[in-house]
Design a protein around this motif. Structure first.
Motif, PDB file in Angstrom:
ATOM      1  N   LEU A  31       0.829  -1.201   0.000  1.00  0.00           N
ATOM      2  CA  LEU A  31       0.000   0.000   0.000  1.00  0.00           C
ATOM      3  C   LEU A  31       0.868   1.257   0.000  1.00  0.00           C
ATOM      4  CD1 LEU A  31      -2.931   0.994   0.089  1.00  0.00           C
ATOM      5  CD2 LEU A  31      -2.772   0.993   2.585  1.00  0.00           C
ATOM      6  N   GLN A  32       1.957   1.232   0.752  1.00  0.00           N
ATOM      7  CA  GLN A  32       2.854   2.389   0.780  1.00  0.00           C
ATOM      8  C   GLN A  32       3.498   2.617  -0.586  1.00  0.00           C
ATOM      9  OE1 GLN A  32       6.031   2.081   3.630  1.00  0.00           O
ATOM     10  NE2 GLN A  32       6.676   4.195   3.367  1.00  0.00           N
ATOM     11  N   SER A  33       3.938   1.540  -1.227  1.00  0.00           N
ATOM     12  CA  SER A  33       4.520   1.670  -2.567  1.00  0.00           C
ATOM     13  C   SER A  33       3.495   2.187  -3.565  1.00  0.00           C
ATOM     14  CB  SER A  33       5.062   0.315  -3.034  1.00  0.00           C
ATOM     15  OG  SER A  33       6.059  -0.159  -2.157  1.00  0.00           O
ATOM     16  N   TYR A  34       2.261   1.727  -3.415  1.00  0.00           N
ATOM     17  CA  TYR A  34       1.180   2.160  -4.298  1.00  0.00           C
ATOM     18  C   TYR A  34       0.941   3.668  -4.157  1.00  0.00           C
ATOM     19  CZ  TYR A  34      -3.538   2.271  -6.336  1.00  0.00           C
ATOM     20  OH  TYR A  34      -4.644   2.559  -7.090  1.00  0.00           O
ATOM     21  N   PHE A  35       0.909   4.154  -2.922  1.00  0.00           N
ATOM     22  CA  PHE A  35       0.704   5.588  -2.684  1.00  0.00           C
ATOM     23  C   PHE A  35       1.901   6.410  -3.169  1.00  0.00           C
ATOM     24  CE2 PHE A  35      -2.436   4.740   0.984  1.00  0.00           C
ATOM     25  CZ  PHE A  35      -3.502   4.764   0.087  1.00  0.00           C
ATOM     26  N   MET A  36       3.089   5.862  -3.058  1.00  0.00           N
ATOM     27  CA  MET A  36       4.270   6.574  -3.558  1.00  0.00           C
ATOM     28  C   MET A  36       4.200   6.721  -5.078  1.00  0.00           C
ATOM     29  SD  MET A  36       6.229   7.568  -1.110  1.00  0.00           S
ATOM     30  CE  MET A  36       7.783   7.837  -1.959  1.00  0.00           C
ATOM     31  N   LEU A  37       3.738   5.672  -5.748  1.00  0.00           N
ATOM     32  CA  LEU A  37       3.584   5.744  -7.205  1.00  0.00           C
ATOM     33  C   LEU A  37       2.562   6.807  -7.588  1.00  0.00           C
ATOM     34  CD1 LEU A  37       4.081   4.671 -10.073  1.00  0.00           C
ATOM     35  CD2 LEU A  37       2.301   2.958  -9.638  1.00  0.00           C
ATOM     36  N   LEU A  38       1.418   6.838  -6.882  1.00  0.00           N
ATOM     37  CA  LEU A  38       0.395   7.843  -7.161  1.00  0.00           C
ATOM     38  C   LEU A  38       0.930   9.251  -6.930  1.00  0.00           C
ATOM     39  CD1 LEU A  38      -2.821   6.235  -5.579  1.00  0.00           C
ATOM     40  CD2 LEU A  38      -2.118   6.263  -7.974  1.00  0.00           C
ATOM     41  N   THR A  39       1.737   9.416  -5.888  1.00  0.00           N
ATOM     42  CA  THR A  39       2.320  10.727  -5.603  1.00  0.00           C
ATOM     43  C   THR A  39       3.255  11.163  -6.720  1.00  0.00           C
ATOM     44  OG1 THR A  39       2.190  10.291  -3.219  1.00  0.00           O
ATOM     45  CG2 THR A  39       3.658  12.059  -3.934  1.00  0.00           C
ATOM     46  N   LEU A  45       2.321  15.234 -13.316  1.00  0.00           N
ATOM     47  CA  LEU A  45       1.212  15.893 -14.000  1.00  0.00           C
ATOM     48  C   LEU A  45       1.089  17.360 -13.579  1.00  0.00           C
ATOM     49  CD1 LEU A  45      -1.505  13.100 -13.901  1.00  0.00           C
ATOM     50  CD2 LEU A  45      -0.178  13.852 -15.870  1.00  0.00           C
ATOM     51  N   LEU A  46       1.375  17.647 -12.323  1.00  0.00           N
ATOM     52  CA  LEU A  46       1.320  19.023 -11.845  1.00  0.00           C
ATOM     53  C   LEU A  46       2.336  19.890 -12.580  1.00  0.00           C
ATOM     54  CD1 LEU A  46       0.427  21.252  -9.883  1.00  0.00           C
ATOM     55  CD2 LEU A  46       2.103  20.359  -8.243  1.00  0.00           C
ATOM     56  N   VAL A  47       3.551  19.389 -12.707  1.00  0.00           N
ATOM     57  CA  VAL A  47       4.598  20.145 -13.398  1.00  0.00           C
ATOM     58  C   VAL A  47       4.241  20.317 -14.881  1.00  0.00           C
ATOM     59  CG1 VAL A  47       7.021  20.127 -14.101  1.00  0.00           C
ATOM     60  CG2 VAL A  47       6.387  19.417 -11.786  1.00  0.00           C
ATOM     61  N   ALA A  48       3.767  19.246 -15.508  1.00  0.00           N
ATOM     62  CA  ALA A  48       3.405  19.321 -16.925  1.00  0.00           C
ATOM     63  C   ALA A  48       2.263  20.306 -17.148  1.00  0.00           C
ATOM     64  CB  ALA A  48       3.016  17.933 -17.437  1.00  0.00           C
TER      65      ALA A  48
END
Length: 294
Positions: A31-39, A45-48
């Motif tokens: 779950l932690q790895s999953y949230f890190m990927l989403l982050t 996307l924010l930068v783009a």
């Protein structure tokens, strides 16, 4: 079509969460790895977005866009008040909120809807992703039809009717697994398009109001309605109606869907943006004819 894609873009994320979450997030570490990927994805996307997006195109996209740009001088708060008081906007708003509420409830409690069949979490994840993809497919197909035909009212009423029939099917616990899954997928195909279609209706009746403000009001209303509806369904979903072979949360969705469709059926407002574009096209045609005779 652009409205359809933008509004239903979140379904892509939900579908991916169904596919990856049931496989990846099976432990605290996963779950932690999953949230890190989403982050990481969100940050990229924010930068783009900050670097590539423009506030508006260099030239108006249509005659209605040009007229709107000339008339939009009032503040956002004044525009919002005017929109809410515009005939036809309330029906579009209610239909939009009902659509979001139904899709969010089905997405949240899909495993509970399928619990009596005995599907594994992996299979439920695939069905959940299929439900989200059906929302997008229905929105694209029916959205394209509405773009061409401009039959906003008829398309929305059709979506409410078929959605209601599909929800009746999903509420019957005696259905076979294949029919139940098909009913769930079809409900997504027809209830999802209500959002982009009614967003376009709201833009039409409130023209020349700001589309961003319109969608913001509808999204806030829909999310607030979902924030109320999801806990309510969670509260009543364990109560069975034995005579009907269903649960109380299914009956609640049927009531909401029928009430939303009934209220939207009272829609009777002029489509101002469409009228503006038709008038502009007629004027341009007259000018072309005049030049031809000249």
């Amino acid at each position: 079509l652009a409205t359809t894609i933008a509004i239903n873009a979140n379904q892509i994320g939900i579908a991916m969460s169904y596919l990856t979450g049931t496989i990846w997030a099976k432990s605290p570490e996963g779950l932690q790895s999953y949230f890190m990927l989403l982050t990481a994805i969100a940050g990229t996307l924010l930068v783009a977005t900050a670097l590539l997006f423009r506030s508006e195109p260099p030239t108006p996209a249509s005659a209605s866009s040009e007229g709107k740009a000339q008339q939009q001088s009032s503040s956002l708060l004044v525009q919002m008040r005017r929109m809410v008081s515009t005939p036809g906007f309330d029906q579009a708003l209610v239909a939009f909120a009902v659509s979001i509420g139904i899709t969010n409830v089905i997405s949240t409690f899909l495993d509970h809807m399928l619990s009596h069949i005995g599907f594994s979490q992996h299979v439920i994840g695939i069905i959940g992703a299929g439900f989200q993809f059906c929302i997008m497919a229905g929105s694209l197909i029916l959205g394209h039809y509405v773009d061409v035909s401009k039959r906003y009212f008829n398309a929305t009423m059709l979506c409410f009717l078929v959605s209601f029939l599909c929800l009746i099917a999903t509420s019957d616990e005696l259905l076979s697994s294949s029919v139940l899954v098909l009913a769930i997928l079809l409900s997504g195909f027809f209830v999802g398009p209500i959002q982009p279609i009614t967003a376009e209706i709201a833009v039409e009746v409130t023209y020349p109001s700001d589309e961003n403000a319109i969608v913001a009001i509808q999204q806030v209303a829909g999310n607030l309605f979902s924030a109320f509806l999801v806990p309510l369904c969670n509260l009543v979903r364990h109560y069975h109606v034995v005579e009907l072979h269903t649960r109380s949360d299914h009956l609640l969705l049927l009531v909401i869907c029928s009430a939303g469709g009934a209220y939207f059926s009272t829609f009777d407002a002029p489509l101002k943006r469409l009228m503006t574009e038709k008038a502009s096209a007629h004027r341009d045609k007259g000018l072309d004819l005049a030049r031809g005779f000249g």
